[in-house]
Design a protein around this motif. Structure first.
Motif, mmCIF file in Angstrom:
data_model
loop_
_atom_site.group_PDB
_atom_site.id
_atom_site.type_symbol
_atom_site.label_atom_id
_atom_site.label_comp_id
_atom_site.label_asym_id
_atom_site.label_seq_id
_atom_site.Cartn_x
_atom_site.Cartn_y
_atom_site.Cartn_z
ATOM 1 N N ARG A 171 0.847 -1.211 0.000
ATOM 2 C CA ARG A 171 0.000 0.000 0.000
ATOM 3 C C ARG A 171 0.878 1.256 0.000
ATOM 4 N NH1 ARG A 171 -3.338 -1.822 3.618
ATOM 5 N NH2 ARG A 171 -2.376 -0.807 5.403
ATOM 6 N N GLY A 172 1.949 1.193 0.786
ATOM 7 C CA GLY A 172 2.829 2.359 0.902
ATOM 8 C C GLY A 172 3.582 2.650 -0.393
ATOM 9 N N ALA A 173 3.750 1.609 -1.222
ATOM 10 C CA ALA A 173 4.541 1.797 -2.443
ATOM 11 C C ALA A 173 3.685 2.181 -3.659
ATOM 12 C CB ALA A 173 5.302 0.507 -2.736
ATOM 13 N N LEU A 174 2.384 2.355 -3.453
ATOM 14 C CA LEU A 174 1.512 2.632 -4.602
ATOM 15 C C LEU A 174 1.831 3.995 -5.213
ATOM 16 C CD1 LEU A 174 -1.936 1.400 -3.262
ATOM 17 C CD2 LEU A 174 -0.296 0.191 -4.690
ATOM 18 N N GLY A 175 1.805 4.048 -6.519
ATOM 19 C CA GLY A 175 2.101 5.329 -7.179
ATOM 20 C C GLY A 175 1.199 5.521 -8.375
ATOM 21 N N TRP A 176 1.732 6.265 -9.351
ATOM 22 C CA TRP A 176 0.906 6.612 -10.510
ATOM 23 C C TRP A 176 0.551 5.384 -11.350
ATOM 24 C CZ3 TRP A 176 2.831 5.395 -15.244
ATOM 25 C CH2 TRP A 176 4.194 5.127 -15.312
ATOM 26 N N LEU A 177 1.400 4.335 -11.309
ATOM 27 C CA LEU A 177 1.077 3.125 -12.080
ATOM 28 C C LEU A 177 -0.220 2.492 -11.549
ATOM 29 C CD1 LEU A 177 1.809 1.033 -14.225
ATOM 30 C CD2 LEU A 177 3.184 -0.148 -12.516
ATOM 31 N N PHE A 178 -0.352 2.503 -10.225
ATOM 32 C CA PHE A 178 -1.571 1.955 -9.628
ATOM 33 C C PHE A 178 -2.786 2.794 -10.057
ATOM 34 C CE2 PHE A 178 -4.553 1.322 -6.038
ATOM 35 C CZ PHE A 178 -4.651 -0.058 -6.094
ATOM 36 N N THR A 179 -2.600 4.111 -10.104
ATOM 37 C CA THR A 179 -3.703 4.987 -10.537
ATOM 38 C C THR A 179 -4.113 4.641 -11.981
ATOM 39 O OG1 THR A 179 -2.692 6.695 -9.199
ATOM 40 C CG2 THR A 179 -4.433 7.410 -10.708
ATOM 41 N N TRP A 180 -3.098 4.448 -12.847
ATOM 42 C CA TRP A 180 -3.405 4.060 -14.229
ATOM 43 C C TRP A 180 -4.171 2.735 -14.256
ATOM 44 C CZ3 TRP A 180 -4.448 4.185 -19.154
ATOM 45 C CH2 TRP A 180 -4.353 3.002 -19.900
ATOM 46 N N ARG A 181 -3.682 1.761 -13.462
ATOM 47 C CA ARG A 181 -4.283 0.425 -13.510
ATOM 48 C C ARG A 181 -5.724 0.440 -13.013
ATOM 49 N NH1 ARG A 181 -0.193 -4.441 -12.493
ATOM 50 N NH2 ARG A 181 -2.195 -5.445 -12.763
ATOM 51 N N ILE A 182 -5.977 1.240 -11.972
ATOM 52 C CA ILE A 182 -7.347 1.330 -11.465
ATOM 53 C C ILE A 182 -8.254 1.992 -12.508
ATOM 54 C CG2 ILE A 182 -8.793 2.515 -9.733
ATOM 55 C CD1 ILE A 182 -7.476 0.145 -8.522
ATOM 56 N N SER A 183 -7.742 3.021 -13.163
ATOM 57 C CA SER A 183 -8.548 3.722 -14.179
ATOM 58 C C SER A 183 -8.846 2.781 -15.349
ATOM 59 C CB SER A 183 -7.819 4.955 -14.722
ATOM 60 O OG SER A 183 -7.284 5.683 -13.672
ATOM 61 N N TRP A 184 -7.817 2.033 -15.782
ATOM 62 C CA TRP A 184 -7.987 1.087 -16.897
ATOM 63 C C TRP A 184 -8.986 -0.017 -16.510
ATOM 64 C CZ3 TRP A 184 -7.805 0.510 -21.819
ATOM 65 C CH2 TRP A 184 -7.592 -0.726 -22.436
ATOM 66 N N LEU A 185 -8.839 -0.509 -15.267
ATOM 67 C CA LEU A 185 -9.770 -1.538 -14.789
ATOM 68 C C LEU A 185 -11.206 -1.005 -14.800
ATOM 69 C CD1 LEU A 185 -10.481 -4.257 -13.389
ATOM 70 C CD2 LEU A 185 -10.007 -3.140 -11.204
ATOM 71 N N ALA A 186 -11.383 0.228 -14.298
ATOM 72 C CA ALA A 186 -12.732 0.808 -14.257
ATOM 73 C C ALA A 186 -13.310 0.892 -15.674
ATOM 74 C CB ALA A 186 -12.684 2.198 -13.604
ATOM 75 N N ALA A 187 -12.461 1.308 -16.633
ATOM 76 C CA ALA A 187 -12.930 1.409 -18.022
ATOM 77 C C ALA A 187 -13.341 0.032 -18.547
ATOM 78 C CB ALA A 187 -11.829 2.012 -18.899
#
Ligand code: SF4
Ligand code: SF4
Length: 284
Positions: A171-187
Motif C-alpha cells: 500500500r505504501g509503495a503505490l504510485g501513478w502506475l496503480f492509478t493508471w491500472r485502477i482507471s484502466w480496470l474501471a474502463a
C-alpha cells in the motif's frame, strides 16, 4: 439446464484456481510447488489465492529473461488445450470470463461491436505479450512484462487491489502506475457491463491464442445439414451473437446454448479426431 451446469463449473474452477484462501487475509501470495503448474485460463499469478501460474504472465516472464525468450512449456501446454478443446476453457473455467458474465447482468443499455474489433486481441498477443518483453530484456535486469504491468484488468482486480488492502508495504509503495491500472480496470468493467464478454472478444491475448484452434479442435460442435432447417434459432440464442451455421467460430466459448436449443437436434457436441473418421457424441 446447461447454463446452471456451466455456472457451477465456473464457480468451482474459480475457487479451485484460487483456493489459497489464507493469502487474502495475510496479504501474501502462495509460492509452493503448485505454482509451477500453468493454468489454462487468465488467473493472476499474484492473486493472493492463486495456486497456479497465469499462462499469459508466464509467457512474458520467460520472454523477459535475457537467456530464454520463449517458453516451450507454456506454449505447448496452451496448444494442447487448444487442439483438444478450442475455447472451452474460456466458457467454462476462466474466472475473469465469469466476472464479465456477472457484470453483464447489471441492467444497462447493451451494445454489439463491429467485427473488426476482435482482431485487436491478436495485436495484443503479438506486441505486448510476445515481442516487447524480450526486446527490453537486459543482460542483468529482466525486461518488463508489458501486458501484466499496463493492460491486464484481471491482475489489478485479483492481485493489486486485494494485496494493497491487506499488505501495508505494498500500500505504501503505490504510485501513478496503480492509478493508471485502477482507471484502466474501471474502463474495462464499464465496457463489459455494456458488451457481453467485451474483454474476451477484443482484448484478451489468451482468447486470441485459443481462437486459432476453435475450428480444428477435437472437441467441437457439429451441424447435421440434413436436420438443420435454417430457422436461425442458434444465432438468436447465442449470447455472443455469432452468425448462424458457423459453428466453431473463433469467438465461440462453447457455452453450448445453441446445441441445447436447436429445435431439430441438428447440433451436436462431439469429440471428432479427423474429418470423416468416427466421432464420439459427447453427452450434453
Ligand atoms: S497480470 Fe494478468 S496476464 Fe499477468 S499474471 Fe496476472 S492475470 Fe496473468
Ligand atoms: S478470452 Fe476471456 S475467458 Fe478466455 S482466457 Fe481471456 S478472459 Fe478468460
Amino acid at each position: 439446464m446447461v447454463s446452471i451446469k456451466r455456472r457451477l463449473v465456473q464457480l468451482a474452477a474459480a475457487f479451485a484456481f484460487n483456493s489459497h484462501v489464507a493469502g487474502f487475509f495475510r496479504g501474501t501470495i502462495y509460492r509452493g510447488n503448485l505454482k509451477q503448474v500453468c493454468l489454462p485460463v487468465l488467473n493472476c499469478y499474484s492473486c493472493p489465492g492463486a495456486i497456479g501460474s497465469c499462462p499469459v504472465g508466464s509467457l512474458q516472464a520467460v520472454a523477459s529473461l535475457s537467456t530464454f525468450y520463449f517458453s516451450f512449456y507454456v506454449t505447448g501446454f496452451l496448444a494442447l488445450v487448444g487442439v483438444f478443446t478450442g475455447r472451452l476453457a474460456c466458457g467454462w473455467l476462466c474466472p475473469f470470463g465469469l466476472i464479465q458474465e456477472l457484470l453483464y447482468r447489471i441492467p444497462s443499455p447493451k451494445y454489439l461491436l463491429p467485427d473488426w474489433t476482435r482482431f485487436v486481441k491478436y495485436f495484443i498477443l503479438v506486441i505486448p505479450v510476445l515481442l516487447l518483453p524480450p526486446m527490453f530484456a537486459g543482460d542483468i535486469n529482466p525486461g518488463t512484462p508489458f501486458f501484466c504491468k499496463w493492460l491486464c484488468p484481471a491482475g489489478t482486480l485479483e492481485a493489486a487491489i486485494p494485496l494493497s488492502v491487506t499488505n501495508s508495504g505494498i500500500r505504501g509503495a503505490l504510485g501513478w502506475l496503480f492509478t493508471w491500472r485502477i482507471s484502466w480496470l474501471a474502463a474495462i468493467l464499464i465496457f463489459v457491463i455494456l458488451i457481453k464478454r467485451g474483454f474476451c472478444l477484443v482484448l484478451c491475448p489468451l482468447g486470441a491464442f485459443y481462437s486459432l484452434f476453435n475450428g480444428i479442435s477435437f472437441l467441437k460442435i457439429s451441424r447435421d445439414p440434413e436436420r438443420c432447417n435454417t430457422c436461425g434459432k442458434c444465432a438468436v440464442i447465442c449470447p455472443l451473437r455469432l452468425p448462424e451455421r458457423t459453428m466453431n467460430h473463433p469467438e465461440c466459448t462453447r457455452c453450448l446454448k445453441c446445441v441445447h436449443n436447436c429445435p431439430t437436434g441438428a447440433l451436436k457436441w462431439r469429440l471428432q479426431i479427423t474429418e470423416g473418421c468416427a466421432s464420439v457424441h459427447v453427452k450434453n
